[in-house]
Design an enzyme around this catalytic site. Structure first.
Site, PDB file in Angstrom:
ATOM      1  N   ASN A  55       0.822  -1.208   0.000  1.00 50.63           N
ATOM      2  CA  ASN A  55       0.000   0.000   0.000  1.00 50.63           C
ATOM      3  C   ASN A  55       0.860   1.263   0.000  1.00 50.63           C
ATOM      4  OD1 ASN A  55      -2.577  -1.270   0.126  1.00 50.63           O
ATOM      5  ND2 ASN A  55      -2.263  -1.656   2.308  1.00 50.63           N
ATOM      6  N   GLY A 102     -13.715  -4.534  -1.493  1.00 49.77           N
ATOM      7  CA  GLY A 102     -14.796  -3.859  -0.781  1.00 49.77           C
ATOM      8  C   GLY A 102     -16.130  -4.023  -1.473  1.00 49.77           C
ATOM      9  N   GLU A 114     -10.042   3.181   2.502  1.00 48.06           N
ATOM     10  CA  GLU A 114      -9.251   1.965   2.345  1.00 48.06           C
ATOM     11  C   GLU A 114      -8.099   1.919   3.338  1.00 48.06           C
ATOM     12  OE1 GLU A 114      -7.032  -0.515  -1.247  1.00 48.06           O
ATOM     13  OE2 GLU A 114      -8.364   1.165  -1.716  1.00 48.06           O
ATOM     14  N   HIS A 141     -13.137  -6.032   5.973  1.00 49.34           N
ATOM     15  CA  HIS A 141     -14.037  -4.950   5.562  1.00 49.34           C
ATOM     16  C   HIS A 141     -15.121  -4.764   6.611  1.00 49.34           C
ATOM     17  CE1 HIS A 141     -12.424  -4.464   1.479  1.00 49.34           C
ATOM     18  NE2 HIS A 141     -12.168  -5.752   1.580  1.00 49.34           N
ATOM     19  N   ASN A 163      -8.945  -9.773   3.046  1.00 44.56           N
ATOM     20  CA  ASN A 163      -8.637  -8.570   3.821  1.00 44.56           C
ATOM     21  C   ASN A 163      -9.925  -8.089   4.483  1.00 44.56           C
ATOM     22  OD1 ASN A 163      -9.829  -7.774   1.438  1.00 44.56           O
ATOM     23  ND2 ASN A 163      -8.450  -6.093   1.018  1.00 44.56           N
ATOM     24  N   CYS A 222     -12.536   0.105  -4.613  1.00 44.41           N
ATOM     25  CA  CYS A 222     -11.980  -1.013  -3.857  1.00 44.41           C
ATOM     26  C   CYS A 222     -12.716  -2.270  -4.298  1.00 44.41           C
ATOM     27  CB  CYS A 222     -12.133  -0.787  -2.356  1.00 44.41           C
ATOM     28  SG  CYS A 222     -11.483  -2.142  -1.348  1.00 44.41           S
ATOM     29  N   CYS A 238      -6.188  -7.308  -3.203  1.00 47.05           N
ATOM     30  CA  CYS A 238      -6.667  -6.061  -3.793  1.00 47.05           C
ATOM     31  C   CYS A 238      -7.429  -6.411  -5.059  1.00 47.05           C
ATOM     32  CB  CYS A 238      -5.494  -5.130  -4.106  1.00 47.05           C
ATOM     33  SG  CYS A 238      -6.000  -3.595  -4.912  1.00 47.05           S
ATOM     34  N   GLY A 239      -8.735  -6.188  -5.041  1.00 50.86           N
ATOM     35  CA  GLY A 239      -9.575  -6.585  -6.168  1.00 50.86           C
ATOM     36  C   GLY A 239      -9.283  -5.825  -7.443  1.00 50.86           C
TER      37      GLY A 239
END
Length: 280
Positions: free
Chosen positions: A62, A222, A210, A163, A161, A219, A71-72
């Site tokens: 990041n 997300g 994020e 959410h 990850n 995201c 990370c989509g």
């Protein structure tokens, strides 16, 4: 050292091909080059590495130098890059990520040579709260929560990850204030991504704070987590593609009714290429 700048509906990344030109994964360097005033500028750096029983491997650092499990939007950019540059010689292939092996399908946009549409099987959502992780036993779905004096209902879902999602209308001022507060709230032992969502006419609209990158235009994980939470709350159907709007554009998300997988489909676009000295 050559780099490629990509974005997935506004979520932007520096991509490094460490198969052709190996360089070390260097979080401090990533933080420098992600700086939008003194570096290239990006939400993160995507390292493409040799496969581990897969076609390729992806690691994500990041903008704040922390490493993300997944990370989509980033994985769509990696998939496009791998196909376009010949790192893989097929349109369907596997990628090792921090959350395990994911499957990618890439099709080029016939009207735009710089854009591809990528579908990723994002795997099964994680709903056990301790595994998300949050400080709660069981599933944290449509549960009351309070932060900084604001009360609302929320949902905790991991796509590799963490959410934290609310569908309550808490007002724009509270949204802007609570994003950074929730990211680092003690309820989340590994911090969290935060999604403020509304469902309108069967479509989901999301604002994202994020983890490690602050307010972002998109995201992908997300969008997946929010769609799962929306389906569990009866706001959208399972087993049906749902249009999800983020500030940077649209994704299409399908949540399996048996919670065995989530499909994400959306664009990935090459912005430019360049060369940079790998200096600290």
């Amino acid at each position: 050292m050559k780099f490629w700048k990509y974005h997935g509906i506004g979520n932007d990344f520096i991509v490094l091909d460490c198969i052709t030109d190996p360089v070390p994964v260097d979080p401090a360097w990533c933080e420098q080059v992600c700086d939008r005033h003194f570096g290239i500028g990006a939400d993160g750096v995507l390292y493409i590495l040799p496969g581990q029983g897969t076609d390729i491997t992806m690691r994500i650092i990041n903008a704040d130098s922390s490493e993300a499990e997944m990370c989509g939007n980033g994985i769509r950019c990696v998939a496009k890059h791998a196909v376009d540059t010949g790192l893989v010689d097929k349109d369907e292939f596997t990628i090792m990520t921090g959350r395990g092996v994911l499957k990618a399908k890439v099709r080029k946009d016939p009207d735009d040579e710089y854009t591809s549409f990528v579908q990723i099987d994002m795997g099964a959502p994680i709903l056990d709260a301790r595994s998300v992780p949050v400080d709660f036993d069981g599933r944290f779905i449509d549960q009351p929560f309070e932060a900084d004096g604001v009360k609302f209902h929320a949902n905790a879902v991991s796509m590799g990850n963490p959410h934290f999602i609310t569908f309550d209308d808490i007002g724009e001022e509270n949204v802007r204030r609570l994003g950074p507060v929730l990211e680092k709230h003690p309820f989340f032992p590994k911090k969290t991504n935060v999604e403020f969502a509304q469902v309108k006419d069967g479509k989901i609209h999301i604002t994202v704070y994020e983890r490690g990158a602050a307010w972002t235009l998109a995201c992908g994980t997300g969008a997946c987590a929010t769609t799962v939470a929306a389906a569990l709350n009866g706001l959208v159907p399972f087993d049906t593609p749902v249009d999800v709007r983020l500030p940077g554009g649209w994704l299409k998300i399908t949540a399996d009714s048996k919670l065995g997988y989530v499909l994400m489909e959306g664009p990935a676009e090459l912005v430019y290429t360049g060369d940079i000295d790998y200096l600290r």
